[in-house]
Design an enzyme around this catalytic site. Structure first.
Site, mmCIF file in Angstrom:
data_model
loop_
_atom_site.group_PDB
_atom_site.id
_atom_site.type_symbol
_atom_site.label_atom_id
_atom_site.label_comp_id
_atom_site.label_asym_id
_atom_site.label_seq_id
_atom_site.Cartn_x
_atom_site.Cartn_y
_atom_site.Cartn_z
ATOM 1 N N CYS A 1 0.840 -1.199 0.000
ATOM 2 C CA CYS A 1 0.000 0.000 0.000
ATOM 3 C C CYS A 1 0.878 1.254 0.000
ATOM 4 C CB CYS A 1 -0.918 -0.023 1.217
ATOM 5 S SG CYS A 1 -2.158 1.281 1.186
ATOM 6 N N CYS B 1 -4.009 4.560 -41.152
ATOM 7 C CA CYS B 1 -2.737 3.830 -41.231
ATOM 8 C C CYS B 1 -1.698 4.662 -41.984
ATOM 9 C CB CYS B 1 -2.942 2.475 -41.899
ATOM 10 S SG CYS B 1 -3.548 2.567 -43.598
#
Length: 420
Positions: free
Chosen positions: A135, A348
């Site tokens: 944590c 593309c």
């Protein structure tokens, strides 16, 4: 149907899907509802002291219409008394004896503190312990959590202290907020850990409110770093699992955590060496019932692969994960465009022209716009296929090489031998 039962370092579970230590495992009511929904195990929300928290605690990062692509929290460990949690663990285990209940623990780095809480928790019948060294917020400022987890010597020493008195398997949960997670994984193993789990949350700030200039979340106008999780962290977690799985000095089972939202995600973690997985954000987003699709999907996948048990899937992809220096420099793939499917959005072409290797040409054939890849200039980077919005319009295809396979390491060895 395949057998989904797992054995993780001696902890038995009817399936590999556990809830991670987090808000979904904060009480007996929640864990019992989760088991009824189908979850195989639960890591109880971290037990320890002091019992303090703040309001507010959670924030989410959404991207391009996807809600909760990432999740951030500044919540600490359980805010309920230890005695209450212990009674509910006892009651839940009695009601669900075949499900795995693991207690997540976090205390000060003192031997007597660890001994005391381990004995109290094991007395109520848990199947294992998970030491929270991950944590990153709140508790770390008090010398616990990732403050311990970032120091290999402390990970080893505290694991050893727990193993001095533990009668159940000990899992060490590791922090990703470190340069090389295998270093602390090795330390946990030297300390006697029976398993490791990864990853805990990543240091993060979810955002800033552009109107109020407050951080998101904020507590009375002030913010602090929190822990990041959810789908966005999955690639980071998967790499860390894989690196530990192929490390011979981390020779213990792995419980995989980090952005797991589907059976496909779980299968990827298992292929990369995890014996089971832990889920949090997806359950918080969609509820406990998501485990039904996870169980069905994994079962069907194992059947399709002809595997009788999920344990037969563990680590199958680990040998395929290597160092860059061991990759074949002469392996060649190129992009191939199917103009029958292409919708001529030209994404593309733009991506290749602006940010890659300028190897996609625009031309016209019979009055119709077309795209073609110059294979001699294509480096096989995959970018065009990644940005293409139409499945199947761009395929990356292998081209046979006229040059024998050679890795960087082999090349350097050859050059060194020629220089002698």
């Amino acid at each position: 149907m395949a057998d989904l039962h797992i054995n993780l370092a001696g902890i038995q579970s009817p399936n590999p899907f556990w809830l991670a230590s987090a808000p979904p495992t904060n009480s007996g009511y929640q864990v019992q509802r989760a088991f009824e929904a189908g979850w195989g195990g639960a890591v109880w929300k971290t037990l320890g002291e002091p019992i303090l928290n703040v309001s507010s605690r959670f924030a989410a990062v959404s991207y391009n219409g996807q809600r909760v692509a990432g999740f951030n929290n500044i919540e600490l460990i359980t805010d309920r008394p230890l005695e209450v949690n212990l009674q509910e663990i006892y009651d839940t285990k009695k009601k669900f004896p075949n499900h795995a209940i693991i207690a997540s623990l976090m205390v000060e780095p003192k031997q007597e503190k660890w001994h005391e809480i381990v004995k109290r928790v094991e007395n109520v019948g848990v199947d294992g312990l998970e030491l929270n060294f991950g944590c990153p917020h709140g508790m770390a400022e008090r010398g616990m959590g990732s403050a311990s987890g970032q120091v290999p010597e402390l990970v080893e020493k505290q694991t050893y202290w727990v193993k001095e008195v533990a009668r159940t398997p000990v899992i060490v949960k590791l922090t990703p907020n470190i340069t090389d997670i295998t270093v602390t994984a090795e330390a946990a193993t030297r300390g006697g850990a029976d398993a490791v789990s990864m990853i805990n949350t990543i240091n993060s700030l979810a955002g800033v409110d552009l109107e109020s200039w407050n951080t998101v979340p904020h507590v009375a106008g002030k913010g602090a770093h929190g822990g990041y999780c959810g789908p966005a962290v999955k690639p980071i977690a998967l790499n860390m699992v894989a690196e530990c799985a192929r490390n011979p000095l981390v020779n213990v089972p792995i419980s995989g955590i980090g952005g797991i939202s589907s059976w496909q995600d779980a299968a990827e973690f298992i292929l990369m060496g995890a014996t089971g997985v832990q889920v949090c954000t997806a359950a918080m987003h969609h509820g406990f019932s998501i485990v039904e699709d996870m169980i069905d999907g994994l079962n069907n996948y194992l059947d399709d692969k002809g595997l009788a048990s999920v344990m037969d899937l563990v680590g199958r992809s680990v040998p395929r994960y290597s160092n860059w220096g061991d990759l074949d420099l002469n392996y060649k793939i190129v992009a191939e465009i199917n103009n029958d499917i292409c919708i001529n959005c030209n994404k593309c072409h733009i991506a290749c022209e602006d940010t890659s290797h300028q190897c996609i040409d625009l031309y016209t054939e019979n009055g119709r716009p077309m795209l073609k890849v110059r294979e001699e200039d294509c480096v096989g980077c995959n970018l065009c296929s990644i940005v293409c919005p139409v499945d199947g319009a761009i395929t990356m295809v292998e081209r046979p090489s006229t040059i024998p396979a050679m890795t960087w390491n082999e090349r350097q060895a050859l050059l060194s031998s020629l220089a002698k």
